[in-house]
Design an enzyme around this catalytic site. Structure first.
Site, PDB file in Angstrom:
ATOM      1  N   PRO A 198       6.476 -40.354 -21.206  1.00  0.00           N
ATOM      2  CG  PRO A 198       8.156 -41.554 -22.300  1.00  0.00           C
ATOM      3  CD  PRO A 198       7.686 -40.176 -21.995  1.00  0.00           C
ATOM      4  CD  GLU A 210      17.908 -40.099 -24.277  1.00  0.00           C
ATOM      5  OE1 GLU A 210      17.437 -41.097 -23.714  1.00  0.00           O
ATOM      6  OE2 GLU A 210      17.852 -39.884 -25.500  1.00  0.00           O
TER       7      GLU A 210
HETATM    8 CL1  6GU Z   1       3.641 -37.698 -23.343  1.00  0.00          CL
HETATM    9  N1  6GU Z   1       6.031 -38.112 -24.422  1.00  0.00           N
HETATM   10  C1  6GU Z   1       6.925 -38.887 -25.051  1.00  0.00           C
HETATM   11  N2  6GU Z   1       8.136 -38.380 -25.328  1.00  0.00           N
HETATM   12  N3  6GU Z   1       6.679 -40.131 -25.399  1.00  0.00           N
HETATM   13  C2  6GU Z   1       5.467 -40.600 -25.116  1.00  0.00           C
HETATM   14  C3  6GU Z   1       4.486 -39.862 -24.475  1.00  0.00           C
HETATM   15  C4  6GU Z   1       4.799 -38.595 -24.132  1.00  0.00           C
HETATM   16  N4  6GU Z   1       3.380 -40.617 -24.329  1.00  0.00           N
HETATM   17  C5  6GU Z   1       3.691 -41.777 -24.872  1.00  0.00           C
HETATM   18  N5  6GU Z   1       4.936 -41.794 -25.341  1.00  0.00           N
END
Ligand code: 6GU
Length: 246
Positions: A88, A115
């Site tokens: 994210p 995490e």
């Molecule tokens: Cl690429 N990974 C995660 N864990 N959460 C996200 C994401 C990626 N893109 C938006 N939320």
């Protein structure tokens, strides 16, 4: 084009990779997807892939050892290969990033869980970090599927008609016009008359107006970047003067 996906949950991908446009592209050999189970590169009696964070705190961190060994095990194309970490915290993904990635020979997608991953992996191995939107997923796997799907369909030959992807929402920066198929009357609702007219110029004009109207109503932010012609600008000026209320 080849995708290598590094994940702790390779099973998540099996039906996805067998279905629809992507399944066919893989069947035809236009797209190749290889899965690497990060746990196969873990050591120790418990094959642990995560550990507690230095400095304390909640949550677990992906250990660097299994990830670096998994990354080194992936065979790399000489030219045009990038390692993408899904997080994210990454660059926000959109259709223009999809086009850029589709020019590569190989993409190595690293799916995080827990995490996060040890920072040294990001520093030493990752070329690009991507987020698919402002929300939190439990892991990078769904994001990796989004990337394989969106990039895979841009690989030459994957979509049937050459025009198929140029008409899609976002390819010219606008949302698509509404679509209808038979029957002509469904639950009392008629197909718009113009679509039955056989007048291709009128139909094209109507569809373009609908696209502009939808984008204006639902995603006005997209209009700033959209590729608009003179006719579009005139139609849009009309919409702004008399905002549609249906
Ligand atoms: Cl690429 N990974 C995660 N864990 N959460 C996200 C994401 C990626 N893109 C938006 N939320």
């Amino acid at each position: 084009m080849r995708f290598d996906i590094l994940t702790l949950f390779p099973d998540l991908f099996s039906s996805f990779l067998r279905s629809g446009v992507l399944g066919r592209a893989i069947g035809k050999g236009l797209v190749e997807v290889r899965l690497t189970d990060i746990r196969d590169h873990a050591g120790g009696p418990h094959r642990a892939t995560d550990d507690r964070p230095y400095g304390g705190g909640d949550g677990m961190i992906m250990k660097p050892g299994p990830l670096s060994r998994a990354l080194k095990s992936v065979e790399r194309s000489e030219e045009g290969c990038k390692v993408v970490f899904l997080t994210p915290q990454g660059e926000l993904y959109d259709q223009s990033v999809a086009w850029e990635l589709s020019r590569l020979k190989q993409l190595i997608l690293v799916c995080g869980r827990y995490e996060g991953v040890d920072e040294r992996i990001r520093e030493s191995y990752v070329d690009l970090e991507i987020s698919i939107g402002d929300y939190v997923l439990s892991g990078g796997e769904l994001a990796a599927m989004v990337i394989v799907d969106t990039v895979g369909r841009l690989v030459p030959g994957v979509l049937g008609g050459e025009l198929s992807n140029r008409n899609d929402s976002f390819e010219d920066g606008l949302l698509e016009h509404p679509h209808y198929t038979r029957p002509r009357v469904f639950e009392g609702k008629e197909v718009p008359e113009v679509l039955l007219s056989g007048n291709h110029e009128k139909i094209r004009h109507w569809r373009r107006l609908q696209s502009l109207k939808r984008t204006f109503e639902r995603r006005p932010d997209l209009l700033k970047k959209a590729r608009l012609g003179e006719e579009d600008k005139a139609l849009l000026a009309g919409l702004k003067e008399h905002p549609p209320h249906d």
